[in-house]
Design a protein around this motif. Structure first.
Motif, PDB file in Angstrom:
ATOM      1  N   UNK A  95       0.804  -1.209   0.000  1.00 29.55           N
ATOM      2  CA  UNK A  95       0.000   0.000   0.000  1.00 29.55           C
ATOM      3  C   UNK A  95       0.840   1.263   0.000  1.00 29.55           C
ATOM      4  N   UNK A  96       0.191   2.358  -0.327  1.00 31.54           N
ATOM      5  CA  UNK A  96       0.805   3.680  -0.306  1.00 31.54           C
ATOM      6  C   UNK A  96       0.335   4.389   0.958  1.00 31.54           C
ATOM      7  N   UNK A  97       1.290   4.854   1.756  1.00 36.70           N
ATOM      8  CA  UNK A  97       0.996   5.453   3.055  1.00 36.70           C
ATOM      9  C   UNK A  97       1.124   6.964   2.969  1.00 36.70           C
ATOM     10  N   UNK A  98       0.191   7.658   3.606  1.00 38.46           N
ATOM     11  CA  UNK A  98       0.287   9.108   3.745  1.00 38.46           C
ATOM     12  C   UNK A  98      -0.376   9.483   5.055  1.00 38.46           C
ATOM     13  N   UNK A  99      -0.092  10.665   5.498  1.00 39.93           N
ATOM     14  CA  UNK A  99      -0.656  11.118   6.754  1.00 39.93           C
ATOM     15  C   UNK A  99      -0.757  12.620   6.799  1.00 39.93           C
ATOM     16  N   UNK A 100      -1.352  13.104   7.852  1.00 39.43           N
ATOM     17  CA  UNK A 100      -1.543  14.533   8.028  1.00 39.43           C
ATOM     18  C   UNK A 100      -1.507  14.817   9.521  1.00 39.43           C
ATOM     19  N   UNK A 101      -0.813  15.882   9.874  1.00 38.27           N
ATOM     20  CA  UNK A 101      -0.728  16.296  11.273  1.00 38.27           C
ATOM     21  C   UNK A 101      -1.706  17.433  11.477  1.00 38.27           C
ATOM     22  N   UNK A 102      -2.569  17.296  12.452  1.00 37.44           N
ATOM     23  CA  UNK A 102      -3.540  18.336  12.744  1.00 37.44           C
ATOM     24  C   UNK A 102      -3.183  19.129  13.973  1.00 37.44           C
ATOM     25  N   UNK A 103      -4.034  20.059  14.324  1.00 36.61           N
ATOM     26  CA  UNK A 103      -3.830  20.902  15.496  1.00 36.61           C
ATOM     27  C   UNK A 103      -3.929  20.046  16.759  1.00 36.61           C
ATOM     28  N   UNK A 104      -3.188  20.385  17.782  1.00 39.87           N
ATOM     29  CA  UNK A 104      -3.120  19.636  19.036  1.00 39.87           C
ATOM     30  C   UNK A 104      -2.662  18.199  18.804  1.00 39.87           C
ATOM     31  N   UNK A 106      -3.180  15.948  16.442  1.00 43.63           N
ATOM     32  CA  UNK A 106      -4.070  14.930  15.885  1.00 43.63           C
ATOM     33  C   UNK A 106      -3.332  14.340  14.687  1.00 43.63           C
ATOM     34  N   UNK A 107      -3.151  13.039  14.693  1.00 48.39           N
ATOM     35  CA  UNK A 107      -2.408  12.392  13.632  1.00 48.39           C
ATOM     36  C   UNK A 107      -3.378  11.550  12.807  1.00 48.39           C
ATOM     37  N   UNK A 108      -3.428  11.810  11.507  1.00 41.58           N
ATOM     38  CA  UNK A 108      -4.266  11.048  10.592  1.00 41.58           C
ATOM     39  C   UNK A 108      -3.338  10.278   9.665  1.00 41.58           C
ATOM     40  N   UNK A 109      -3.511   8.973   9.563  1.00 37.98           N
ATOM     41  CA  UNK A 109      -2.691   8.174   8.673  1.00 37.98           C
ATOM     42  C   UNK A 109      -3.586   7.215   7.909  1.00 37.98           C
ATOM     43  N   UNK A 118      -8.952   3.166   0.045  1.00 36.91           N
ATOM     44  CA  UNK A 118      -8.405   3.048   1.389  1.00 36.91           C
ATOM     45  C   UNK A 118      -8.488   1.605   1.866  1.00 36.91           C
ATOM     46  N   UNK A 119      -7.384   1.114   2.392  1.00 33.92           N
ATOM     47  CA  UNK A 119      -7.380  -0.223   2.983  1.00 33.92           C
ATOM     48  C   UNK A 119      -7.084  -0.150   4.472  1.00 33.92           C
ATOM     49  N   UNK A 120      -6.676   1.024   4.958  1.00 36.98           N
ATOM     50  CA  UNK A 120      -6.424   1.215   6.376  1.00 36.98           C
ATOM     51  C   UNK A 120      -6.475   2.702   6.680  1.00 36.98           C
ATOM     52  N   UNK A 121      -7.016   3.043   7.838  1.00 36.75           N
ATOM     53  CA  UNK A 121      -7.014   4.436   8.284  1.00 36.75           C
ATOM     54  C   UNK A 121      -6.878   4.440   9.798  1.00 36.75           C
ATOM     55  N   UNK A 122      -6.134   5.415  10.300  1.00 39.93           N
ATOM     56  CA  UNK A 122      -5.953   5.544  11.740  1.00 39.93           C
ATOM     57  C   UNK A 122      -6.028   7.014  12.107  1.00 39.93           C
ATOM     58  N   UNK A 123      -6.810   7.319  13.120  1.00 40.65           N
ATOM     59  CA  UNK A 123      -6.925   8.666  13.647  1.00 40.65           C
ATOM     60  C   UNK A 123      -6.573   8.582  15.122  1.00 40.65           C
ATOM     61  N   UNK A 124      -5.615   9.365  15.519  1.00 41.06           N
ATOM     62  CA  UNK A 124      -5.218   9.301  16.920  1.00 41.06           C
ATOM     63  C   UNK A 124      -4.589  10.584  17.385  1.00 41.06           C
ATOM     64  N   UNK A 125      -4.308  10.624  18.652  1.00 36.88           N
ATOM     65  CA  UNK A 125      -3.645  11.761  19.261  1.00 36.88           C
ATOM     66  C   UNK A 125      -2.223  11.365  19.596  1.00 36.88           C
TER      67      UNK A 125
END
Length: 131
Positions: A95-104, A106-109, A118-125
């Motif tokens: 798979x191809x991985x990408x992510x985004x860093x949010x305010x406070x 918040x990590x989106x991958x 999409x085959x995987x998604x993770x939202x976390x702090x």
């Protein structure tokens, strides 16, 4: 599918941002790659409030769609590898991985297959640990 997870638990002010608007704003942010402060200022939302909305909507999307993602079985992984090799001439890639860093922090991958699904998604702090 996401709306039921975004309904406020208590009465909110009458001028609160509608649920569909929250979803649209977050999807625009994720799709555009713009900064939170730019998207927030476009819709007259503070960066801090946008961070709260981003977390709420991201968790709602994950909760609503978590059963829609394919299982990580040997058969599926071999199919994803074959897709990258056939479509992109890129062997041994799942798979191809990408992510985004949010305010406070918040990590989106997310991980997508060769067909942009999409085959995987993770939202976390991201939580800093004391040393």
């Amino acid at each position: 599918m996401v709306e039921q997870y975004l309904i406020p638990k208590r009465n909110t002010r009458p001028d609160a941002i509608p649920i569909k608007a929250k979803l649209a704003i977050v999807l625009e942010f994720l799709a555009s790659g713009d900064l939170q402060r730019h998207i927030g200022s476009t819709y007259r939302i503070s960066k801090q409030h946008f961070g709260v909305i981003l977390l709420q909507v991201s968790i709602a999307i994950w909760t609503a769609l978590r059963d829609e993602f394919p299982k990580w079985t040997t058969g599926n992984m071999l199919m994803w590898v074959k897709g990258f090799e056939d479509e992109w001439n890129f062997p041994n890639c799942i798979g191809a991985v990408d992510g985004k860093h949010g305010f406070h922090s918040i990590v989106l991958m997310s991980i997508c297959n060769a067909h942009y699904r999409f085959i995987y998604i993770d939202v976390g702090l991201l939580v800093a640990k004391e040393t």
